[in-house]
Write a protein that holds these residues in place. Sequence first.
Motif, PDB file in Angstrom:
ATOM      1  N   ASP A  86       0.905  -0.884   0.417  1.00  0.00           N
ATOM      2  CA  ASP A  86      -0.085  -0.028  -0.372  1.00  0.00           C
ATOM      3  C   ASP A  86       0.587   1.346  -0.227  1.00  0.00           C
ATOM      4  O   ASP A  86       2.301   0.910  -0.055  1.00  0.00           O
ATOM      5  CB  ASP A  86      -1.358  -0.535   1.068  1.00  0.00           C
ATOM      6  N   ALA A  87       0.752   2.672  -0.053  1.00  0.00           N
ATOM      7  CA  ALA A  87       1.387   3.763  -0.378  1.00  0.00           C
ATOM      8  C   ALA A  87       1.912   3.945   0.880  1.00  0.00           C
ATOM      9  O   ALA A  87       3.050   4.389   1.138  1.00  0.00           O
ATOM     10  CB  ALA A  87       0.449   4.753   0.146  1.00  0.00           C
ATOM     11  N   SER A  88       1.959   3.371   2.285  1.00  0.00           N
ATOM     12  CA  SER A  88       2.869   2.775   3.520  1.00  0.00           C
ATOM     13  C   SER A  88       3.419   2.330   2.935  1.00  0.00           C
ATOM     14  O   SER A  88       4.540   2.086   4.066  1.00  0.00           O
ATOM     15  CB  SER A  88       1.771   2.862   4.716  1.00  0.00           C
ATOM     16  N   ARG A 104       3.605  -0.188   3.148  1.00  0.00           N
ATOM     17  CA  ARG A 104       3.103  -2.313   3.848  1.00  0.00           C
ATOM     18  C   ARG A 104       2.624  -2.876   2.980  1.00  0.00           C
ATOM     19  O   ARG A 104       1.561  -2.519   2.882  1.00  0.00           O
ATOM     20  CB  ARG A 104       1.766  -1.859   5.111  1.00  0.00           C
ATOM     21  N   GLU A 120       6.138  -8.515  10.131  1.00  0.00           N
ATOM     22  CA  GLU A 120       5.127  -5.617   9.840  1.00  0.00           C
ATOM     23  C   GLU A 120       5.123  -6.129  11.348  1.00  0.00           C
ATOM     24  O   GLU A 120       5.236  -4.872  11.782  1.00  0.00           O
ATOM     25  CB  GLU A 120       4.150  -5.877   8.815  1.00  0.00           C
ATOM     26  N   GLU A 155       7.234  -2.762  13.523  1.00  0.00           N
ATOM     27  CA  GLU A 155       6.275  -1.740  13.540  1.00  0.00           C
ATOM     28  C   GLU A 155       7.179  -0.482  14.258  1.00  0.00           C
ATOM     29  O   GLU A 155       7.816  -1.074  15.088  1.00  0.00           O
ATOM     30  CB  GLU A 155       5.442  -1.923  13.888  1.00  0.00           C
ATOM     31  N   ASP A 158       7.197   3.492  14.722  1.00  0.00           N
ATOM     32  CA  ASP A 158       6.468   4.806  15.033  1.00  0.00           C
ATOM     33  C   ASP A 158       7.286   5.956  14.854  1.00  0.00           C
ATOM     34  O   ASP A 158       6.573   7.181  14.527  1.00  0.00           O
ATOM     35  CB  ASP A 158       5.471   4.712  16.211  1.00  0.00           C
ATOM     36  N   GLU A 187       9.407   7.858   9.262  1.00  0.00           N
ATOM     37  CA  GLU A 187       9.037   6.648   7.986  1.00  0.00           C
ATOM     38  C   GLU A 187       9.749   7.298   7.000  1.00  0.00           C
ATOM     39  O   GLU A 187       9.614   7.239   5.638  1.00  0.00           O
ATOM     40  CB  GLU A 187       7.767   6.781   8.334  1.00  0.00           C
ATOM     41  N   LEU A 201      12.197   3.122   6.111  1.00  0.00           N
ATOM     42  CA  LEU A 201      11.554   2.172   5.343  1.00  0.00           C
ATOM     43  C   LEU A 201      12.031   1.222   4.891  1.00  0.00           C
ATOM     44  O   LEU A 201      11.613  -0.218   5.027  1.00  0.00           O
ATOM     45  CB  LEU A 201      10.604   3.105   4.621  1.00  0.00           C
TER      46      LEU A 201
END
Length: 153
Positions: free
Chosen positions: A69-71, A73, A104, A108, A110, A113, A118
């Motif tokens: 996805d865009a993040s 993930r 994942e 993870e 926080d 990013e 990443l």
Amino acid sequence: MRETEPSKDPMKYIASGFVKVLEECKHELNMNDHLIADLFHYWKLEYTLLNRDTGCAIICMGKKLDLLDASGRMHHGNAQEFAKKHGAGDEVASQIVQIIHDCEKKHERDDDECLRVLCLRVLEVAKCFRTGIHELNWQPNVEVIVSEVLTEI
């Protein structure tokens, strides 16, 4: 309790499908041949995969195959369909997605990013996934993957 279907063949086809976009990513990211060596040795548990560029290449390949996805993930539905398209049954595809999802969550972050962070996170997820596949004894034979990909070129 049902036995899980044999999964070395689907993992071989899944890995081959992933590698098919490698050359494109290698050129886009301006990476040298150390990346090929990292990916060639990927399934060997004793190989540490310390190069951040390998994580960036995995992101690139995952995006090209519409698996992220865009993040950055994993897109669960697309990943499950990709696995099934490459020979995994529903049960095996679900288990593969679950292993990646668990990895994942384990890695993870926080904080920042940025792409560098990443790429490192994705590299750790990839190493975790490799361990999970080895625990199931589903790791593909790298020499077979390489010969099949080279045959198609």
